[in-house]
Every structure is written in C-alpha cells, then in structure tokens.
Motif scaffolding. Structure first.
Motif, PDB file in Angstrom:
ATOM      1  N   ARG A  67     -11.803   2.123   5.205  1.00  0.00           N
ATOM      2  CA  ARG A  67     -11.179   0.894   4.731  1.00  0.00           C
ATOM      3  C   ARG A  67     -10.394   1.145   3.445  1.00  0.00           C
ATOM      4  O   ARG A  67      -9.322   0.592   3.231  1.00  0.00           O
ATOM      5  N   ASN A  68     -10.978   1.992   2.614  1.00  0.00           N
ATOM      6  CA  ASN A  68     -10.338   2.334   1.346  1.00  0.00           C
ATOM      7  C   ASN A  68      -9.019   3.078   1.585  1.00  0.00           C
ATOM      8  O   ASN A  68      -8.048   2.902   0.837  1.00  0.00           O
ATOM      9  N   GLU A  69      -8.972   3.878   2.623  1.00  0.00           N
ATOM     10  CA  GLU A  69      -7.717   4.560   2.960  1.00  0.00           C
ATOM     11  C   GLU A  69      -6.635   3.535   3.293  1.00  0.00           C
ATOM     12  O   GLU A  69      -5.498   3.645   2.833  1.00  0.00           O
ATOM     13  N   ILE A  70      -7.026   2.547   4.088  1.00  0.00           N
ATOM     14  CA  ILE A  70      -6.054   1.518   4.485  1.00  0.00           C
ATOM     15  C   ILE A  70      -5.641   0.670   3.282  1.00  0.00           C
ATOM     16  O   ILE A  70      -4.487   0.275   3.140  1.00  0.00           O
ATOM     17  N   PHE A  71      -6.603   0.444   2.399  1.00  0.00           N
ATOM     18  CA  PHE A  71      -6.291  -0.274   1.160  1.00  0.00           C
ATOM     19  C   PHE A  71      -5.226   0.472   0.364  1.00  0.00           C
ATOM     20  O   PHE A  71      -4.238  -0.103  -0.099  1.00  0.00           O
TER      21      PHE A  71
ATOM     22  N   LEU B  54       6.175   6.087   6.153  1.00  0.00           N
ATOM     23  CA  LEU B  54       5.521   6.747   7.279  1.00  0.00           C
ATOM     24  C   LEU B  54       4.039   6.898   6.954  1.00  0.00           C
ATOM     25  O   LEU B  54       3.686   7.534   5.954  1.00  0.00           O
ATOM     26  N   ALA B  55       3.201   6.289   7.778  1.00  0.00           N
ATOM     27  CA  ALA B  55       1.763   6.428   7.553  1.00  0.00           C
ATOM     28  C   ALA B  55       1.154   7.201   8.711  1.00  0.00           C
ATOM     29  O   ALA B  55       1.380   6.868   9.865  1.00  0.00           O
TER      30      ALA B  55
ATOM     31  N   GLY C  19      -4.723  -4.533   8.995  1.00  0.00           N
ATOM     32  CA  GLY C  19      -3.994  -3.936   7.873  1.00  0.00           C
ATOM     33  C   GLY C  19      -2.709  -3.278   8.353  1.00  0.00           C
ATOM     34  O   GLY C  19      -1.632  -3.487   7.786  1.00  0.00           O
ATOM     35  N   VAL C  20      -2.821  -2.494   9.403  1.00  0.00           N
ATOM     36  CA  VAL C  20      -1.651  -1.793   9.933  1.00  0.00           C
ATOM     37  C   VAL C  20      -0.622  -2.795  10.449  1.00  0.00           C
ATOM     38  O   VAL C  20       0.567  -2.705  10.126  1.00  0.00           O
ATOM     39  N   ASN C  21      -1.079  -3.759  11.227  1.00  0.00           N
ATOM     40  CA  ASN C  21      -0.136  -4.694  11.827  1.00  0.00           C
ATOM     41  C   ASN C  21       0.589  -5.556  10.803  1.00  0.00           C
ATOM     42  O   ASN C  21       1.746  -5.916  10.999  1.00  0.00           O
ATOM     43  N   GLN C  22      -0.101  -5.857   9.710  1.00  0.00           N
ATOM     44  CA  GLN C  22       0.573  -6.651   8.671  1.00  0.00           C
ATOM     45  C   GLN C  22       1.648  -5.846   7.939  1.00  0.00           C
ATOM     46  O   GLN C  22       2.624  -6.394   7.481  1.00  0.00           O
ATOM     47  N   LEU C  23       1.390  -4.546   7.821  1.00  0.00           N
ATOM     48  CA  LEU C  23       2.351  -3.707   7.105  1.00  0.00           C
ATOM     49  C   LEU C  23       3.529  -3.324   7.981  1.00  0.00           C
ATOM     50  O   LEU C  23       4.612  -3.032   7.496  1.00  0.00           O
TER      51      LEU C  23
END
Ligand SMILES: Nc1ncnc2c1ncn2[C@@H]1O[C@H](COP(=O)(O)OP(=O)(O)OP(=O)(O)O)[C@@H](O)[C@H]1O
Ligand SMILES: [Mg+2]
Lengths: 253, 485
Positions: A154-158, A167-168, A188-192
């Motif tokens: 989760r911290n990675e996505i944060f 590019l992630a 998280g991914v979809n919002q970004l």
C-alpha cells in the motif's frame, strides 16, 4: 511512444537474464507482464529503473524520446519512471514524511520549481493517504520499518500517488494482498490512470487484472517476450498454465 | 622566555639546534615543572601539593606512552607529541575581543556560558560566581583557595591512579580549569556551557582541569565544547572529575570540534552514588586526533548511566574511545551506545570495558558500538571487554561494522532522490538514535543541525552555531570535499 525497449540484453554477474527483449508502451496504456518464476520480470524492471549490477550489454531503452540506459536511477525517476518494488526496503531512521518531502522536492528541482511549501505538502500527504486508505500513523514511522507485507505494498502505491509518474511499473504489487487491499491498490491505479501516463503491471494472477484492465498481456519467458495478446490471454494463462507456451517457444527455437 | 608574570609562555622545542642532544617533550616538561613548581602549585592546599608531586614522580618515571603500550596500540600518540609546543604558565591574552569570541546565540537554547581560553578560565562574572539557581562556578585557581576542604575531599580522588600518563602530567602541571558546585537539592534551570577555545599564534600544549560536584538530589546539565579557531597545532590534555551525589541528575554533552592539526586527550571520571542518573553524550565532529577516556563508576544501588557517543570523522582524523563502566554496586544499570561514520582514511578505536564487582547483583549492562565505513580505506578497531564477578547479572555487548545499505540507497534513488541526498538521509538516520537521546529540545535540534551540516561538510562555515561563536575575520577551513557528499 512513451517507452520503447529495443533488443534489450541484461546480465547479472556475467549471466545473461534478459536476452533480446522488445516492448513498446504508449501513453494511456496498461500492459501486463506475466510469466513463470525466475524468467526475468523483476530484472526487466531493475534495468528500466537503472539498478546497479544489472548490466545492459546490448539494446536501448527509450523513454520520452531519450535513450536512458546510461542515466542515474534518480534522474530516471525524475523523468517520470516509478517502480513499485516486489520487496519494498525497510529504512530505519528515515521518516516517511522526510523521505517523501525529499523525493517531491528532488522532482520539483528537476522541473525547475521551488521546494514544496509545507502546507501544500501536508495537504498532499493527507489526500494521497486517503486514496490508498493508509492510517496516518504509518507516515510518522520510518520507511517500511515494521510494516506488514500488505502495508508495504500500500505504501508503494501511496508513493506512486505522491510522485505522479508517467510510467509506473508495479512488480507483483498484488502478491500477499487480501482482497480488500487488492481493491485499494486497484483504486489507486485507476484514479491515477490518464491519457498521459502508462502502467506496466507484473503479476502472476488474473485477479488484479479484474480490477485494472490491461490493454496488452505479455508473456515473458527465458528473457524474452514470447507471446503478446489482449486481456483474454491472462484468462487463458490462468486456466492452462505456462506449459503450452514453453513448448511452443522451445519448438520455435 | 620572559620573567614577567604576564602571559609567560615557555617554549618546548624538541628540535633545539644549539644543543647536540635531542630533547624530548617529556624531559622538557619535567624540567619546566622542576624549575617552576612553585608558580605551578600556587594556591594549592598541602594535600594538593603532595598529589602533584606523586603524579609528577609517576610521570617522570614512566613518561609518555608509545605504540608498544597495550592501551595505545591503535592510536599514534607519538606523532601528536612530536611537535614544538609552547606551554603557558600564566593566563593567555588574546588580541581578539574575548566577549565576541565567546558570544553564542543559539535559538531556543538558553545556556550560561563559562569561557576558557587556551585552558585558562575566563569569565565576565569574575573568578567565582553564584548564579540565580544557587549553582557556584568559577576557576579552579580561585576555587581551591575558597574551598580547600572541598578540594582536599574530592580533587584527584577519581583520577587517582598513576597508570595514565596524561592524568599524571595533568595532575602535576595543571594550573586552571573550571569548578562547578551544585549544592544539595539545587536544580540548575539553565544548561551550563563550558566553551574551551584554543587561539594562539603558536602551537600550544594545554593542561586543563574540571572539578564538578553535584550534591544529593541536585540536577545539572552541562555542555562542554572543545573548539579551536585557528590553524595552529594544539594538544589539549584535560581531566574532568564529576561527583554525582545520591539521587542527583547529571547530563554531560561533549562537543569536540578542533582543527585537523590538533589533538585532544579527554579524561573524564564520573562517580555515581545511589539512585543517581547520568547521561553523557560525546559528539566528536572534527579533530586530528582524539582520545576519550571515559570512566563511569556506579557506586551506589539503583544508579543508572547512559554513556553515548557519536563520531563523524574523515580525512586522516582519528578518534579513540576508551570507555570503562564500573558496576561497583548492586541494582545498577548502564547503557552504552557509540556510533561512528568514517570516511576517507579516518580511523577509530572503540574499547568498551564493563566491570561487574562480586556483589553487584542484578546488574544490567548493555554495550553497543556501530560503525559505517564509507570507504575501504577507513578503519575501525572495536573491542568489547567484560569482566564479571557477580552471578545474577544481565550483560550484553555487540559491535557492527558496515557500509551504507545499498538496497536502501537504490530505493531512495528510485524515488528521485540524488545519490548525495540519499547518502545524507542514510547517514543521518544512522546517527539519529544518539541524537535522539539528547534531552534538551533546543540543544537537540541545534545538534541535529550540526550533524546534518557535518555530514554535508558544511559545519565549519556555520556562523552562529554553538561552537563557532562568530569571530569577525573567520578562518575556518576544514578542507572537506563537498562533492563527496
Ligand atoms: N542479484 C542476482 N544475482 C544473481 N542472479 C540473479 C540476481 N537477481 C536475479 N537473478 C536471477 O535472474 C533470474 C531472473 O530473476 P527475476 O527476479 O528477474 O525473476 P522474476 O521473473 O521476477 O521471478 P519471480 O516471478 O519469482 O519474481 C533468476 O534466475 C534469478 O535467480
Ligand atoms: Mg520478480
């Protein structure tokens, strides 16, 4: 094209792991990379992010129109590349806040911007924490220290949300996550996700791809991409395993 | 050499051309003592005089140690001694404005400054002073005349052995230093700050002494800064004795920041009575050669000591920490943590000795020494030594030597943080647990800044830091390569 990898060869300790890999990623796309253990998925991620010890012996990695193979890892990051680590590192004594502020300011400096004002930074932290449903307590702690497996991911996505990369690369961000955490990561991914950026998702399982729908699915085997398809390829792999691909590949070779 | 009483400096020159005989520092000092013993011992009580003689004889007999000495195997004391020195027999005068020299403006940190120039006590408040809280402080010179009984009962009682050449020399030849007395129950509200400045246009060899007494139930926090403001070589030999009474609290922050040409030999002896609490934090930022001999004796049940240190060395600097914790009573606890970062060809020694007396049951003693070597050319020699004669004790020790964590480096850099900043973050993180043990908030953030600056190689340009108290014409050059960090 945002990322264009041409005939990439990567060695670790003199042993060739990536053996002539080609991959093109456009803005707005989601690519999934699947494949058996030990075939070079994390090695590819390390080569793109510039990790020491991963020697590029041939080939090119073009990102935003620059061949980045000789760039330092921090410069690649500031250019917009982000890696969500398969095994996030614990850094005792470095607080999450200090870490993130240093990273944000490095990026801003690279862009010719002044350091982020404290108020703005805290607001941003708050907002992104909510996005990935992180409790404020975590950010007062040292980077990943004592975090559970799920908390680390989760911290990675944060961090990704804070740094807003173009590019992630998500290296098995889904492994070890319970279903709720998986949804949080996907959210998280979809919002970004936007028409400007792109995602490369390394995974063993179809289930994350239920939430983050890929435009392309690649199979990495023996250091090369041996098959590319649409989202249905992931379903096929889930049902049939990798044997048929291996056979097909070995037969062709 | 002059016969006048003001500012006498006797040259100790080893390379005297006139005489065919090569003279060593040892015999020069011995000769000086014999010739000037009356002046040196001025104001001594009879007991102090005989103490001087005893230590002088011991020094004369044994002299300075060399590398064949077990305790000096890893520290090159010979080079430090192999210099021409000037040894002052009366107080220094400085051409600089003394008040300006010692002016300190530290945000959020109010301290009361006791200044010492080239080993000589110097204060606007006169040689002896009682502050608002009732703490008495002043020069050793004045205090021994004002409080002879106190000196007879304490002075030289902790630094009593004759095995240590530098203690011998100091006790024989020292003329001044700082005296602090905290009466029973008195809690000092402000930190006392001893600033010791070395400022001479010649190389100087300084003997300096502290006698610090905390009576029962009292409280004192003391900062002790050793600093040089020019490029000349100095060798400072200091002896500090601290008596911590029953249930008293004492904190000692030692900041060591001398130039690369200088040497510092710090002998600190602390004795603790029952229920007392002591914390020492030795922060070594810069110096050519430093030897810290720190001895803490827990003499009454329930006493606790935190003995901490941080050393950040580079170039060819050397630090040698010799720590002795003596558990002489039952139910005492000690916690020893020394951390160091060594760059270039810097070298360090850590020698942690823990002694547990036969009846010191329920002792809890913890010792740890952790090091980061930034270059393969840096060296650390770390040795724990436990001597335990009680059976119901908990003792642990550990030592680590490592490099910066490369996994962590890549993780930080993959987030866009430059290599130099990533290194700083990791080095600072390493140092943080020692810094976090500083109890005074204002001082902590100040030292925090200093550590960051030191790690960046910027400490010496600090304008109003606790060490460099703004001289008009600054000459701080510590030659730290900024590009390296
Ligand atoms: N540091 C290293 N030193 C030596 N060999 C390595 C190193 N890192 C990876 N390898 C080897 O390279 C190969 C590819 O490893 P990599 O981690 O890229 O696989 P992967 O596809 O990510 O596997 P997984 O699905 O298990 O994560 C493996 O054979 C591995 O043992
Ligand atoms: Mg992997």
């Amino acid at each position: 094209m945002l990322l264009n990898i041409k005939n990439l060869h990567v060695e670790i300790d003199g042993k060739e792991i990536i053996k002539g890999l080609n991959l093109g990623v456009n803005q707005g796309e989601v690519h999934a990379i699947m494949g058996p253990n030990g075939t070079g998925k994390s090695t590819l991620a390390a080569a793109i992010t510039g990790r020491e010890g991963y020697e590029i012996t041939a080939g090119e990695i073009w990102f935003k129109g620059t061949n980045i193979v000789d760039m330092e890892p921090d410069e690649r990051a500031n250019l917009g590349i982000f890696l969500s680590f398969q095994y996030p590192v614990e850094i005792p004594g470095v607080s999450m806040t200090n870490f993130m502020r240093t990273a944000i300011n490095a990026k801003r400096e690279y862009q010719g911007l002044p350091p982020v004002p404290a108020g703005e930074f805290l607001k941003m932290m708050e907002e992104k924490k909510n996005l990935v449903e992180i409790h404020s307590k975590l950010t007062n702690r040292s980077v990943n220290e004592g975090f559970s497996g799920g908390e680390k991911k989760r911290n990675e996505i944060f961090q990704m949300a804070m740094l807003e990369p173009s590019l992630a690369i998500l290296d098995e961000t889904d492994s070890g996550l319970d279903i709720d955490a998986l949804k949080v990561v996907a959210k998280g991914v979809n919002q970004l996700k936007s028409g400007e950026n792109a995602f490369v998702i390394i995974t063993h399982y179809q289930r994350l791809l239920d939430y983050i729908v890929p435009d392309f699915v690649h199979v990495l085997f023996d250091g090369k991409i041996v098959k590319t398809g649409g989202k249905n390829l992931a379903l096929e792999l889930e049902a049939k395993g990798y044997e048929w691909i291996k056979e097909q590949h070995l037969f062709e070779a | 050499m002059s016969g006048s009483r003001s500012n006498i400096c006797l040259k100790l020159s080893m390379k005297t051309k006139e005489t065919t005989q090569f003279q060593d520092l040892e015999s020069l000092l011995t000769a000086q003592f014999e010739q000037h013993s009356e002046r040196i011992a001025e104001g001594d009580t009879p007991a102090m005089k005989s103490l001087r003689m005893k230590h002088f004889e011991a020094f004369k007999a044994v002299g300075f140690p060399d590398s064949s000495h077990e305790k000096w195997r890893f520290t090159d004391i010979e080079s430090a001694l192999n210099q021409d020195f000037c040894h002052e027999l009366s107080a220094s005068r400085s051409d600089r404005n003394i008040e300006e020299l010692f002016r300190c403006e530290v945000h959020n940190f109010r301290s009361e400054i006791i200044s010492v120039l080239n080993g000589w006590y110097h204060s606007e408040n006169g040689p002896l002073f009682t502050n608002e809280d009732g703490v008495i402080y002043g020069s050793v010179k004045a205090a021994k005349i004002a409080y002879p009984e106190l000196f007879d009962a304490r002075y030289g009682h902790l630094a009593h052995g004759t095995a240590n050449s530098f203690v011998n020399l100091n006790t024989a030849m020292v003329q001044d230093g700082v005296f602090i007395y905290v009466p029973k129950g008195v809690e000092a509200s402000r930190t006392l700050q001893i600033i010791k400045m070395i400022d001479r246009d010649e190389n100087v060899f300084v003997q300096n002494r502290q006698l610090i007494i905390l009576e029962e139930g009292s409280k004192l926090s003391l900062m002790h800064c050793d600093d040089s403001i020019n490029h000349h070589t100095s060798l400072v030999n200091t002896v500090t004795e601290v008596f911590v009474g029953k249930n008293a609290h004492f904190e000692l922050y030692k900041l060591q920041n001398l130039n690369d040409a200088s040497g510092l030999i710090n002998n600190t002896f602390i004795s603790q009575e029952a229920g007392s609490n002591v914390r020492t934090n030795t922060l070594t930022f810069n110096c050519g050669m430093i030897r810290n001999n720190i001895e803490v004796a827990l003499n009454g049940p329930g006493a606790h000591a935190d003995v901490l240190g941080l050393y950040l060395m580079d170039k060819q600097q050397h630090v040698d920490n010799q720590i002795r914790i003596l558990h002489n009573a039952a139910h005492c606890t000690s916690n020893e943590l020394f951390k160091g970062i060594l760059d270039d060809e810097a070298t360090a020694v850590f020698n942690g000795y823990i002694y547990v007396k036969r009846d010191a049951q329920k002792t809890n003693a913890y010792q740890n020494n952790k090091n980061i070597l930034l270059k393969p050319t840096a060296r650390i020699n770390t040795m724990p030594f436990l001597e335990i004669y009680a059976d119901d004790v908990k003792c642990s020790h550990g030592a680590t030597i490592g490099q910066l964590d490369q996994e962590a480096m890549f993780y930080l850099r993959s987030r866009g943080i430059s290599q130099s900043n990533a290194r700083l973050l990791l080095m600072y993180a390493f140092a943080a647990d020692v810094i976090n043990m500083i109890n005074i908030e204002g001082l902590k953030s100040r030292i925090d800044d200093m550590v960051k600056k030191r790690l960046r190689g910027e400490l010496s340009v600090c304008e109003k830091c606790v060490l460099h108290c703004g001289t008009p014409e600054k000459e701080y050059h510590f030659d730290i390569d900024l590009s390296k960090l």
